[in-house]
Design an enzyme around this catalytic site. Structure first.
Site, PDB file in Angstrom:
ATOM      1  N   ASP A 150      67.840  40.014  78.754  1.00 42.63           N
ATOM      2  CA  ASP A 150      69.185  40.593  78.676  1.00 42.63           C
ATOM      3  C   ASP A 150      69.927  40.168  79.941  1.00 42.63           C
ATOM      4  O   ASP A 150      70.162  40.960  80.855  1.00 42.63           O
ATOM      5  CB  ASP A 150      69.106  42.120  78.566  1.00 42.63           C
ATOM      6  CG  ASP A 150      70.484  42.748  78.345  1.00 42.63           C
ATOM      7  OD1 ASP A 150      71.467  41.994  78.196  1.00 42.63           O
ATOM      8  OD2 ASP A 150      70.581  43.987  78.339  1.00 42.63           O
ATOM      9  N   ILE A 151      70.281  38.911  79.967  1.00 43.28           N
ATOM     10  CA  ILE A 151      70.854  38.303  81.167  1.00 43.28           C
ATOM     11  C   ILE A 151      72.374  38.310  81.052  1.00 43.28           C
ATOM     12  O   ILE A 151      72.960  37.602  80.239  1.00 43.28           O
ATOM     13  CB  ILE A 151      70.328  36.870  81.352  1.00 43.28           C
ATOM     14  CG1 ILE A 151      68.791  36.868  81.375  1.00 43.28           C
ATOM     15  CG2 ILE A 151      70.904  36.276  82.628  1.00 43.28           C
ATOM     16  CD1 ILE A 151      68.164  37.765  82.419  1.00 43.28           C
ATOM     17  N   GLU A 152      73.000  39.124  81.897  1.00 45.44           N
ATOM     18  CA  GLU A 152      74.454  39.284  81.849  1.00 45.44           C
ATOM     19  C   GLU A 152      75.105  38.872  83.162  1.00 45.44           C
ATOM     20  O   GLU A 152      76.282  39.142  83.398  1.00 45.44           O
ATOM     21  CB  GLU A 152      74.796  40.736  81.488  1.00 45.44           C
ATOM     22  CG  GLU A 152      74.185  41.152  80.149  1.00 45.44           C
ATOM     23  CD  GLU A 152      74.564  42.556  79.726  1.00 45.44           C
ATOM     24  OE1 GLU A 152      75.676  42.998  80.073  1.00 45.44           O
ATOM     25  OE2 GLU A 152      73.748  43.201  79.033  1.00 45.44           O
ATOM     26  N   ALA A 153      74.343  38.246  84.024  1.00 46.69           N
ATOM     27  CA  ALA A 153      74.846  37.719  85.292  1.00 46.69           C
ATOM     28  C   ALA A 153      73.933  36.575  85.700  1.00 46.69           C
ATOM     29  O   ALA A 153      72.778  36.529  85.283  1.00 46.69           O
ATOM     30  CB  ALA A 153      74.856  38.797  86.376  1.00 46.69           C
TER      31      ALA A 153
END
Length: 279
Positions: A150-153
């Site tokens: 869950d890579i949001e940055a």
């Protein structure tokens, strides 16, 4: 006004009518771990609502940082307080539910500085959460089924992390999942998804007005069609479990989901089910 729990119950009721009769391969994925009042992991699995549970989150890691597991009000990993979750994880797995560790999240501090950094994190995940061995396993001897990205940055080297984790599948299968935002391609996970190594891609069709449900499902369905072209075994429709779970929108009333969305997306050979944020 309906409460969060009432909305979730209505959503689940219709999801099961519409989802689970369509295919034995379809299921519901849920995120658990970021709210102290969401009930225990064992209770979550005992509902028999879910086929996948993402434990959220390993929120800090990479670039020389000490990895940090953040399970909100459930337990304190710094005092070895999360080792008791091992029993719950095993209980979920005994029900046939795949339990994954979700890494990243919207508020974490994480990045990968190089391909070597990615390999080091893969080794850490294998030894501390998956099939390897370590004297400091945060969840004790429970062996999780895989890792959810869950890579949001931060962009860069997530593809290397996927390859390194997949390498351990020679010893024990490591399921890989990704939770990209619905604008295509995802700003952070595109290269990783293109490796073709991901078993599940649960696309977040919320908090993104250009590709979420807004008065009608046109933008969502158009984006869904694009996402089903990715190199992944299954693609899931990611939705908020209640309106309050997505401040920028994307919640779909259950009757609309049943009549306007699911009949179309279920026709895709890659349709895997629905992901919900969160328990």
């Amino acid at each position: 006004m309906a409460t969060h729990k009432q909305l979730s119950f209505l959503l689940f009721s219709l999801l099961f009518i519409t989802l689970c009769k369509s295919s034995q391969a379809v299921g519901i994925a849920i995120y658990w771990g970021q709210s102290g009042d969401e009930g225990s992991l064992a209770d979550t699995c005992a509902t028999k609502n879910y086929q996948y549970v993402n434990i959220a989150f390993l929120s800090s890691f990479g670039n020389g940082q000490t990895p940090v597991l953040n399970l909100a009000g459930h337990c304190n990993p710094s005092a070895n307080g999360c080792t008791s979750q091992s029993t719950d994880i095993k209980a979920c797995q005994a029900r046939g539910i795949k339990v994954l560790l979700s890494i990243g999240g919207g508020a974490g501090s994480y990045s990968l500085s190089s391909a070597d950094d990615a390999k080091q994190i893969a080794n850490y995940l294998w030894n501390n959460f998956l099939g390897g061995q370590s004297n400091s396993r945060p969840l004790s001897d429970a062996v999780l089924d895989g890792i959810d990205f869950d890579i949001e940055a931060s962009s860069g080297y997530w593809d290397e992390l996927a390859r390194s984790l997949n390498g351990f599948s020679q010893q024990k299968k490591v399921y890989l999942a990704a939770a990209p935002q619905c604008p295509f391609p995802d700003a952070h996970l595109d290269a990783a998804i293109k490796t073709g190594l991901f078993d599940y891609v649960w696309v977040q069709f919320y908090n993104n007005p250009s590709c979420q449900y807004v008065d009608n499902a046109n933008n969502l369905l158009s984006a869904w069609k694009t996402w089903t072209t990715v190199q992944a075994k299954q693609v899931f429709l990611g939705l908020p479990a209640a309106a309050a779970a997505a401040p920028s929108g994307g919640f779909i009333p259950a009757d609309v989901l049943k009549s306007q969305v699911l009949p179309t997306i279920k026709s895709s050979p890659k349709y895997g089910g629905v992901m919900l944020w969160s328990k």
